[in-house]
Design a protein around this motif. Structure first.
Motif, PDB file in Angstrom:
ATOM      1  N   MET A   1       0.852  -1.179   0.000  1.00 18.69           N
ATOM      2  CA  MET A   1       0.000   0.000   0.000  1.00 18.69           C
ATOM      3  C   MET A   1       0.894   1.237   0.000  1.00 18.69           C
ATOM      4  O   MET A   1       1.436   1.625   1.014  1.00 18.69           O
ATOM      5  N   ARG A   2       1.002   1.806  -1.148  1.00 20.11           N
ATOM      6  CA  ARG A   2       1.873   2.941  -1.328  1.00 20.11           C
ATOM      7  C   ARG A   2       1.140   4.244  -0.994  1.00 20.11           C
ATOM      8  O   ARG A   2       0.132   4.579  -1.612  1.00 20.11           O
ATOM      9  N   LYS A   3       1.638   4.955  -0.021  1.00 21.15           N
ATOM     10  CA  LYS A   3       1.117   6.281   0.369  1.00 21.15           C
ATOM     11  C   LYS A   3      -0.390   6.271   0.640  1.00 21.15           C
ATOM     12  O   LYS A   3      -1.115   7.148   0.188  1.00 21.15           O
ATOM     13  N   TYR A   4      -0.884   5.284   1.350  1.00 15.68           N
ATOM     14  CA  TYR A   4      -2.304   5.247   1.690  1.00 15.68           C
ATOM     15  C   TYR A   4      -2.543   6.125   2.906  1.00 15.68           C
ATOM     16  O   TYR A   4      -1.849   6.025   3.907  1.00 15.68           O
ATOM     17  N   ASN A   5      -3.513   6.996   2.815  1.00 12.03           N
ATOM     18  CA  ASN A   5      -3.819   7.920   3.891  1.00 12.03           C
ATOM     19  C   ASN A   5      -5.013   7.382   4.678  1.00 12.03           C
ATOM     20  O   ASN A   5      -6.131   7.326   4.171  1.00 12.03           O
ATOM     21  N   PHE A   6      -4.770   6.976   5.921  1.00 14.11           N
ATOM     22  CA  PHE A   6      -5.836   6.414   6.756  1.00 14.11           C
ATOM     23  C   PHE A   6      -6.776   7.491   7.297  1.00 14.11           C
ATOM     24  O   PHE A   6      -7.857   7.179   7.752  1.00 14.11           O
ATOM     25  N   VAL A   7      -6.379   8.738   7.241  1.00 14.55           N
ATOM     26  CA  VAL A   7      -7.189   9.815   7.810  1.00 14.55           C
ATOM     27  C   VAL A   7      -8.401  10.119   6.933  1.00 14.55           C
ATOM     28  O   VAL A   7      -9.479  10.438   7.450  1.00 14.55           O
ATOM     29  N   ARG A   8      -8.271  10.004   5.639  1.00 14.54           N
ATOM     30  CA  ARG A   8      -9.382  10.355   4.733  1.00 14.54           C
ATOM     31  C   ARG A   8     -10.645   9.521   4.969  1.00 14.54           C
ATOM     32  O   ARG A   8     -11.730  10.089   5.100  1.00 14.54           O
ATOM     33  N   PRO A   9     -10.574   8.194   5.018  1.00 17.49           N
ATOM     34  CA  PRO A   9     -11.805   7.440   5.266  1.00 17.49           C
ATOM     35  C   PRO A   9     -12.380   7.677   6.656  1.00 17.49           C
ATOM     36  O   PRO A   9     -13.602   7.735   6.826  1.00 17.49           O
ATOM     37  N   VAL A  10     -11.511   7.844   7.638  1.00 19.25           N
ATOM     38  CA  VAL A  10     -11.987   8.118   9.001  1.00 19.25           C
ATOM     39  C   VAL A  10     -12.688   9.471   9.042  1.00 19.25           C
ATOM     40  O   VAL A  10     -13.760   9.613   9.644  1.00 19.25           O
ATOM     41  N   LEU A  11     -12.112  10.469   8.384  1.00 17.35           N
ATOM     42  CA  LEU A  11     -12.728  11.793   8.332  1.00 17.35           C
ATOM     43  C   LEU A  11     -14.077  11.742   7.633  1.00 17.35           C
ATOM     44  O   LEU A  11     -15.039  12.379   8.077  1.00 17.35           O
TER      45      LEU A  11
END
Length: 66
Positions: A1-11
């Motif tokens: 998983m390259r540069k996956y941002n976990f904050v976006r789905p949580v937001l």
């Protein structure tokens, strides 16, 4: 998983649930019954999720410089 941002789905999830709660409570304060207020809150949650998702994706797109 390259540069996956976990904050976006949580937001996205937190924003949708917050909008649902606020709209449901506002409808009940204005005199609606619990079931219709919950339905209006659910519709507002769906609309808020689409708006937030489209804004997140718009900021991720990069114009092609050709």
């Amino acid at each position: 998983m390259r540069k996956y941002n976990f904050v976006r789905p949580v937001l996205l999830i937190v924003t949708a649930l917050l909008v649902r709660s606020i709209v449901t409570n506002a409808c009940m304060l204005l005199g609606m019954e619990a079931e219709p207020a919950s339905s209006v809150g659910f519709m507002a949650m769906i609309v808020a999720a689409f708006v937030i998702f489209s804004r997140m994706n718009k900021s991720r797109r990069k114009p092609s410089d050709k």
